[in-house]
Design a protein around this motif. Sequence first.
Motif, PDB file in Angstrom:
ATOM      1  N   ALA A  38       0.872  -1.271   0.101  1.00  0.00           N
ATOM      2  CA  ALA A  38      -0.051   0.078   0.087  1.00  0.00           C
ATOM      3  C   ALA A  38       1.051   1.199   0.048  1.00  0.00           C
ATOM      4  CB  ALA A  38      -1.063   0.027   1.304  1.00  0.00           C
ATOM      5  N   ALA A  39       0.453   2.286  -0.686  1.00  0.00           N
ATOM      6  CA  ALA A  39       1.064   3.729  -0.567  1.00  0.00           C
ATOM      7  C   ALA A  39       1.269   4.370   0.862  1.00  0.00           C
ATOM      8  CB  ALA A  39       0.690   4.568  -1.371  1.00  0.00           C
ATOM      9  N   GLY A  40      -0.221   4.124   1.597  1.00  0.00           N
ATOM     10  CA  GLY A  40      -0.116   4.588   2.781  1.00  0.00           C
ATOM     11  C   GLY A  40      -1.254   3.955   3.522  1.00  0.00           C
ATOM     12  N   ILE A  41      -1.327   4.015   4.887  1.00  0.00           N
ATOM     13  CA  ILE A  41      -2.320   3.548   5.657  1.00  0.00           C
ATOM     14  C   ILE A  41      -2.769   4.339   7.087  1.00  0.00           C
ATOM     15  CG2 ILE A  41      -2.709   1.419   7.187  1.00  0.00           C
ATOM     16  CD1 ILE A  41      -0.770  -0.280   5.876  1.00  0.00           C
ATOM     17  N   GLU A  42      -3.846   4.609   7.348  1.00  0.00           N
ATOM     18  CA  GLU A  42      -4.305   5.345   8.176  1.00  0.00           C
ATOM     19  C   GLU A  42      -4.866   4.384   9.072  1.00  0.00           C
ATOM     20  OE1 GLU A  42      -7.918   6.528  10.290  1.00  0.00           O
ATOM     21  OE2 GLU A  42      -8.045   5.289   8.506  1.00  0.00           O
TER      22      GLU A  42
END
Length: 175
Positions: free
Chosen positions: A37-41
């Motif tokens: 993934a590019a980012g995870i929140e």
Amino acid sequence: MRTINDFIWSVVLQQNDPSDRKPVDSVHTYIVEFDGAAGIEWGNNINVSSLYLKGVEGDVKTQFTGLMYHEMTHVFQWDGEGTAPSGLIEGIADYTILKVYDNPYGFANPGDGDSWDQGYTVTARFLEFCDGIVPAFVAKLNKKMRFTYDVKYFENLTGKSVDQLWKEYKAKYGH
């Protein structure tokens, strides 16, 4: 970050009254090495993949900024206390990118996709279509999802079921 926050609150979610917003005092952003993934929140935290950033072709600043718009939307959006479909939640976050950038790199074309809740860019394009029927549709849908989610919110807002909206969306773009 102030620009990103203000844009999400005022343009996308239209939460100009702080009492309409999630109570978020701070957000912690980390650049770490992970794949997939590019980012995870999660909550008030965002992990950005250093591997994603390393592999970006083209303008890294624009890609990073777009990622921050997406992840910060997750921080601020309502999700029916976890009951909304993940494809819709991801679609709303990508809808933010669609509002920021004209024809963002890598986005689905209008009419693409297999289902309205496919997620990400497909759902973002569908939400853009719904916003053309009911101005501020995404903001109104988000507001309804503060405590729970029901697919009937689409009908409440547009007078049409989500399935009918999807059919009209596909027909409009010849799919």
